[in-house]
Design a protein around this motif. Structure first.
Motif, PDB file in Angstrom:
ATOM      1  N   GLU A  59       0.818  -1.217   0.000  1.00  0.00           N
ATOM      2  CA  GLU A  59       0.000   0.000   0.000  1.00  0.00           C
ATOM      3  C   GLU A  59       0.854   1.271   0.000  1.00  0.00           C
ATOM      4  O   GLU A  59       0.308   2.366  -0.073  1.00  0.00           O
ATOM      5  CB  GLU A  59      -0.920   0.008   1.239  1.00  0.00           C
ATOM      6  CG  GLU A  59      -1.747  -1.247   1.406  1.00  0.00           C
ATOM      7  CD  GLU A  59      -2.604  -1.549   0.194  1.00  0.00           C
ATOM      8  OE1 GLU A  59      -3.059  -0.589  -0.468  1.00  0.00           O
ATOM      9  OE2 GLU A  59      -2.771  -2.749  -0.134  1.00  0.00           O
ATOM     10  N   ARG A  60       2.173   1.131   0.171  1.00  0.00           N
ATOM     11  CA  ARG A  60       3.022   2.324   0.256  1.00  0.00           C
ATOM     12  C   ARG A  60       3.135   3.009  -1.100  1.00  0.00           C
ATOM     13  O   ARG A  60       3.074   2.361  -2.152  1.00  0.00           O
ATOM     14  CB  ARG A  60       4.432   1.940   0.754  1.00  0.00           C
ATOM     15  CG  ARG A  60       4.443   1.400   2.187  1.00  0.00           C
ATOM     16  CD  ARG A  60       4.491   2.509   3.207  1.00  0.00           C
ATOM     17  NE  ARG A  60       5.779   3.171   3.206  1.00  0.00           N
ATOM     18  CZ  ARG A  60       6.834   2.729   3.882  1.00  0.00           C
ATOM     19  NH1 ARG A  60       6.754   1.649   4.601  1.00  0.00           N
ATOM     20  NH2 ARG A  60       7.961   3.403   3.837  1.00  0.00           N
ATOM     21  N   GLU A  61       3.354   4.338  -1.038  1.00  0.00           N
ATOM     22  CA  GLU A  61       3.308   5.151  -2.257  1.00  0.00           C
ATOM     23  C   GLU A  61       4.297   4.663  -3.306  1.00  0.00           C
ATOM     24  O   GLU A  61       3.970   4.574  -4.483  1.00  0.00           O
ATOM     25  CB  GLU A  61       3.600   6.635  -1.951  1.00  0.00           C
ATOM     26  CG  GLU A  61       2.573   7.316  -1.091  1.00  0.00           C
ATOM     27  CD  GLU A  61       2.771   7.042   0.391  1.00  0.00           C
ATOM     28  OE1 GLU A  61       3.643   6.202   0.730  1.00  0.00           O
ATOM     29  OE2 GLU A  61       2.082   7.630   1.232  1.00  0.00           O
ATOM     30  N   PHE A  62       5.528   4.346  -2.898  1.00  0.00           N
ATOM     31  CA  PHE A  62       6.540   4.018  -3.911  1.00  0.00           C
ATOM     32  C   PHE A  62       6.207   2.726  -4.641  1.00  0.00           C
ATOM     33  O   PHE A  62       6.526   2.551  -5.805  1.00  0.00           O
ATOM     34  CB  PHE A  62       7.949   4.000  -3.317  1.00  0.00           C
ATOM     35  CG  PHE A  62       8.175   2.906  -2.296  1.00  0.00           C
ATOM     36  CD1 PHE A  62       7.858   3.112  -0.965  1.00  0.00           C
ATOM     37  CD2 PHE A  62       8.721   1.698  -2.673  1.00  0.00           C
ATOM     38  CE1 PHE A  62       8.079   2.111  -0.035  1.00  0.00           C
ATOM     39  CE2 PHE A  62       8.947   0.700  -1.744  1.00  0.00           C
ATOM     40  CZ  PHE A  62       8.617   0.917  -0.409  1.00  0.00           C
ATOM     41  N   VAL A  80       3.024   1.633  -5.078  1.00  0.00           N
ATOM     42  CA  VAL A  80       1.898   1.995  -5.936  1.00  0.00           C
ATOM     43  C   VAL A  80       2.424   2.713  -7.187  1.00  0.00           C
ATOM     44  O   VAL A  80       2.024   2.395  -8.321  1.00  0.00           O
ATOM     45  CB  VAL A  80       0.910   2.904  -5.181  1.00  0.00           C
ATOM     46  CG1 VAL A  80      -0.223   3.339  -6.107  1.00  0.00           C
ATOM     47  CG2 VAL A  80       0.333   2.157  -3.981  1.00  0.00           C
ATOM     48  N   ALA A  81       3.370   3.631  -6.956  1.00  0.00           N
ATOM     49  CA  ALA A  81       3.943   4.391  -8.063  1.00  0.00           C
ATOM     50  C   ALA A  81       4.604   3.448  -9.071  1.00  0.00           C
ATOM     51  O   ALA A  81       4.429   3.581 -10.283  1.00  0.00           O
ATOM     52  CB  ALA A  81       4.959   5.399  -7.535  1.00  0.00           C
ATOM     53  N   THR A 107       8.219  -5.693  -9.293  1.00  0.00           N
ATOM     54  CA  THR A 107       7.908  -4.826  -8.155  1.00  0.00           C
ATOM     55  C   THR A 107       8.271  -5.523  -6.847  1.00  0.00           C
ATOM     56  O   THR A 107       8.887  -4.954  -5.951  1.00  0.00           O
ATOM     57  CB  THR A 107       6.400  -4.494  -8.132  1.00  0.00           C
ATOM     58  OG1 THR A 107       5.974  -4.233  -9.450  1.00  0.00           O
ATOM     59  CG2 THR A 107       6.126  -3.324  -7.236  1.00  0.00           C
ATOM     60  N   HIS A 139      11.318  -3.759  -5.142  1.00  0.00           N
ATOM     61  CA  HIS A 139      10.826  -2.722  -4.237  1.00  0.00           C
ATOM     62  C   HIS A 139      10.290  -3.246  -2.914  1.00  0.00           C
ATOM     63  O   HIS A 139      10.490  -2.651  -1.872  1.00  0.00           O
ATOM     64  CB  HIS A 139       9.736  -1.897  -4.936  1.00  0.00           C
ATOM     65  CG  HIS A 139      10.240  -1.208  -6.161  1.00  0.00           C
ATOM     66  ND1 HIS A 139      11.022  -0.093  -6.072  1.00  0.00           N
ATOM     67  CD2 HIS A 139      10.116  -1.508  -7.474  1.00  0.00           C
ATOM     68  CE1 HIS A 139      11.357   0.281  -7.317  1.00  0.00           C
ATOM     69  NE2 HIS A 139      10.825  -0.575  -8.177  1.00  0.00           N
TER      70      HIS A 139
END
Lengths: 509, 276
Positions: free
Chosen positions: B162-165, B167-168, B179, B183
């Motif tokens: 769920e973290r922004e990076f 998702v990005a 991913t 990441h």
């Protein structure tokens, strides 16, 4: 052994409950016809708890020869016609006996008072039925001893006459082990034995406990203690701590190393005057180690002096003969010197230089584990890899009986007559993995000879063959001992390493 | 000497200890001269001396030599079991954390079942069917540890997903597998490296526990656990023997626990020690 630790807790609880019952019992006046009178009875605990080195899972006296079973259950639940006294002389048990001059006709007068735990009388018919069962039962270990019986007769209800085809000097000593089972019990004796002994069998919980209760209609002297509880505890240090804490009264079998750790202010060590107990290594002579020369080579790697120090605290005799040096049947056999070079040469000659084998060891015998360790170290030096397999005694026994081993450690107690060693230990090998007609012949000859000097000559030859061929290798005699709490009275141990529990009482605090 | 300050004295000491332990495990004969399997009936249960710094055991073997030579098996057991746990736990955790209810629920229930099963009972089962070798011990302990790694990895995956990076990364069209690898996984290294030494410490203690119950390796192999087990029969007359074996296990487990703590600190920016 996890269970062991949990058990310790349970034991403590059980002891507390037992103690409270005891108190109730005392205030209510005690029952159960003790000869010592109520006054004395009040000062004795109702229960004696004995630690055994291993569990027992077969209670049939005709098929189980485990030493622990023999003293813990068989000698208290069952009677034979005759028995050993504390110094292994034969004395009447159920019957007085009379033997004719050439040892072919044996007449027994059965005690008319004797009854089985189920209330039926121990009569001639019941005795003969048990003998026939011991002689004919498929897995009976005593069948060879009765093979030469010509007839069983009962001239009256309490007399049995056994006639043999040929004279047999060892017959009377041989039937010490033949237990008389209640005829109604033949089918389920292995799980719920019924005999005529001073104690009746109550229950068995695997790896937990075996309970015996005093049989008040026993024909002989009544025993002082009402209940005997056996607990299989294979770790002697655990047993010792239980003894200190009061949840165990007697440790039936204690190794020399455990004895060295005993605090003599809190416990006492009991040893018989002599020991006929043997530490043995038996080989499977049809398996990996079928070549006698290989077995001789292995004997040269057995550092008996080191084993004596490490496993037996420097005690015991190192002879390769199965008999005590004081026995009339003993002969001075040649020893296998501890000589690794010689062993290596013999192995090379036999073409077995990179030998690998396993040694089966039942758990609960630290001395056996030490032997394995010492032997393993020496064997490694001559390039032989030996792996000890330490298993629970029931697993070990299965492998032993089905001869599913290369080599196995064993303990055996030579009975009153030297025949017992060749009968119990050697005969199964001779019938199975070890083919030696000459030895078989000699064994038969030894039993049909009644003159002791002549028998001694035959046993001398047997010992020579045994040591030369090594189907079974004697490590040394085992200094047997028990440890008892200091409030235990009347406890004895015989040279067979048997706990004699029928006169035991634990004093009330 | 700035690098030294950056690493910290405690870490440096631990790293040195780790290297020392590995050297001991690989070349034990460099550290002790006695043969650990040698039996000497003339020197049974001796107390400490120059010849035998930690005394001798019930068969006259040098206790120090036995402990040092046993290090090898201990390293195998500690590292081996953790590797097995990682091999099972990490992929299944990633999978569960990324999947829908059905697969996640299935794997998670499996893990809970293993966690709920009594370890000793399981060990007895396995040992009685396969015998006691170092390998069975590694298998047993690794299997029991796997759900612990799984639970951690699954929770981390769910949180990081769920973290922004992340998702990005997903929005820019990077494949889910990439991913995960680039990441998500690297970002859970901190918690994992904290868990690993602690599991290793536990592996040592479990091994000692199982050996004490008679489920340890058989001679001539020995571990600290089996040495402790045999020493307990002589604790009245030779307390030094039992203390030596017991302390070895305690110190080793303690050091591993401490390195877990230090790893946690290194990866957690909020906990990081002030270093100028």
């Amino acid at each position: 052994m996890v269970l062991n630790m949990r058990r310790t807790k349970k034991t403590v609880i059980a002891a507390i409950i037992a103690a409270s019952f005891t108190l109730v019992g005392c205030s209510g006046g005690s029952s159960g016809g003790s000869p010592t009178g109520d006054n004395q009875n009040a000062s004795i605990q109702n229960e004696t708890v004995v630690a055994l080195p291993e569990d027992i899972d077969n209670f049939d006296p005709h098929t189980n020869q485990l030493n622990t079973y023999l003293y813990a259950v068989r000698s208290l639940v069952f009677n034979g016609l005759v028995r050993y006294d504390a110094s292994l002389n034969i004395e009447p048990d159920l019957a007085t006996f009379d033997v004719n001059a050439d040892a072919t006709v044996f007449t027994f007068e059965i005690d008319p008072e004797a009854v089985f735990h189920d209330g039926t009388s121990v009569n001639a018919e019941a005795v003969i039925a048990s003998f026939e069962r011991a002689a004919g039962e498929e897995n009976s270990i005593w069948a060879p001893r009765l093979a030469d019986v010509a007839s069983y007769e009962s001239p009256d209800e309490h007399t049995v006459v056994i006639t043999l085809n040929d004279p047999n000097a060892a017959f009377l000593a041989g039937i010490v082990d033949i237990s008389i089972i209640a005829p109604s019990n033949f089918e389920d004796v292995d799980s719920a034995p019924v005999g005529s002994g001073p104690y009746k069998f109550v229950s068995w919980e695997a790896n937990q406990q075996i309970e015996l209760e005093r049989f008040d209609n026993h024909f002989g002297e009544p025993s002082p203690t009402e209940t005997i509880i056996y607990r299989p505890i294979s770790d002697q240090q655990v047993a010792l701590n239980n003894l200190y804490s009061g949840s165990i009264d007697i440790i039936a079998s204690a190794s020399v190393n455990t004895r060295a750790q005993v605090d003599t202010d809190r416990a006492e060590i009991i040893q018989p005057d002599a020991s006929t107990s043997l530490s043995l290594i038996e080989f499977n002579s049809s398996g990996t180690l079928d070549d006698p020369q290989v077995r001789r080579a292995l004997a040269h790697t057995l550092d008996k002096e080191a084993i004596q120090e490490v496993a037996y605290g420097g005690e015991g005799s190192l002879s390769y003969s199965p008999f005590a040096e004081t026995s009339w049947a003993y002969t001075n056999v040649e020893d296998y010197e501890y000589d690794l070079q010689r062993a290596e040469d013999l192995l090379a000659e036999a073409g077995a230089s990179d030998l690998t084998f396993t040694l089966e060891v039942p758990s609960g015998f630290p001395d056996a584990e030490q032997i394995a360790r010492v032997w393993q170290a020496s064997l490694a030096e001559v390039g032989v890899s030996m792996t000890p397999e330490i298993n629970e005694s029931s697993v070990w026994l299965d492998a032993y009986v089905s001869r599913d081993y290369d080599a196995t450690w064993n303990v055996f107690n030579v009975g009153g007559d030297p025949h017992s060693f060749f009968d119990v230990i050697m005969t199964p090998h001779l019938d199975d993995d070890y083919d030696n007609p000459r030895m078989k012949e000699l064994i038969a000859e030894a039993t049909s000879t009644s003159d002791q000097a002549k028998r001694a000559d035959i046993y001398a030859e047997l010992q020579q063959v045994l040591v030369e061929e090594l189907p079974v290798m004697v490590v040394q005699s085992i200094p047997v001992a028990s440890i008892i709490a200091d409030d235990v009275r009347g406890y004895e141990m015989n040279p067979l390493g048997w706990s004699l529990l029928d006169n035991v009482a634990v004093e009330q605090e | 000497m700035r690098w030294l300050k950056g690493v910290g004295v405690a870490r440096l000491l631990l790293i040195a200890t780790g290297i020392l332990v590995l050297t001991v495990a690989l070349w034990p004969e460099l550290f002790v001269t006695h043969d650990p399997t040698a039996v000497d009936s003339d020197s049974i249960l001796q107390s400490a001396s120059w010849e035998h710094p930690l005394g001798t055991d019930e068969a006259g073997a040098d206790v120090l030599a036995r402990l040092v030579h046993a290090t090898q098996l201990e390293v195998v057991i500690a590292a081996g079991s953790v590797i097995i746990a990682l091999v099972i736990g990490v992929p299944s955790g990633l999978l569960a954390g990324n999947s829908g209810k059905l697969i996640d629920g299935g794997i998670s229930s499996g893990a809970s079942a293993i966690l709920a099963f009594p370890m000793v009972l399981f060990a007895i089962l396995v040992v009685s069917s396969f015998g006691t070798t170092a390998l069975t011990l590694v298998g047993i302990i690794g299997f029991v540890f796997a759900p612990r790694v799984f639970v951690l990895v699954r929770a981390q995956t769910k949180a990081l997903k769920e973290r922004e990076f992340v998702v990005a990364a997903r929005v820019t069209g990077i494949s889910p597998r990439r991913t995960m690898a680039r990441h998500v996984l690297p970002n859970m290294a901190g918690p994992l490296f904290t868990l690993i030494p602690q599991l290793m410490a536990e592996a040592l203690l479990i091994e000692a526990g199982l050996s004490f119950l008679g489920l340890g390796v058989q001679l001539p192999d020995s571990t600290w656990g089996t040495i402790l087990e045999s020493s307990k029969d002589y604790y009245v007359t030779s307390p030094g023997y039992a203390v030596a074996a017991g302390l070895t296990i305690t110190i080793a487990a303690g050091l591993l626990m401490a390195s877990g703590e230090l790893a946690a600190e290194s990866f957690n920016p909020l906990k990081k020690r002030r270093q100028k």
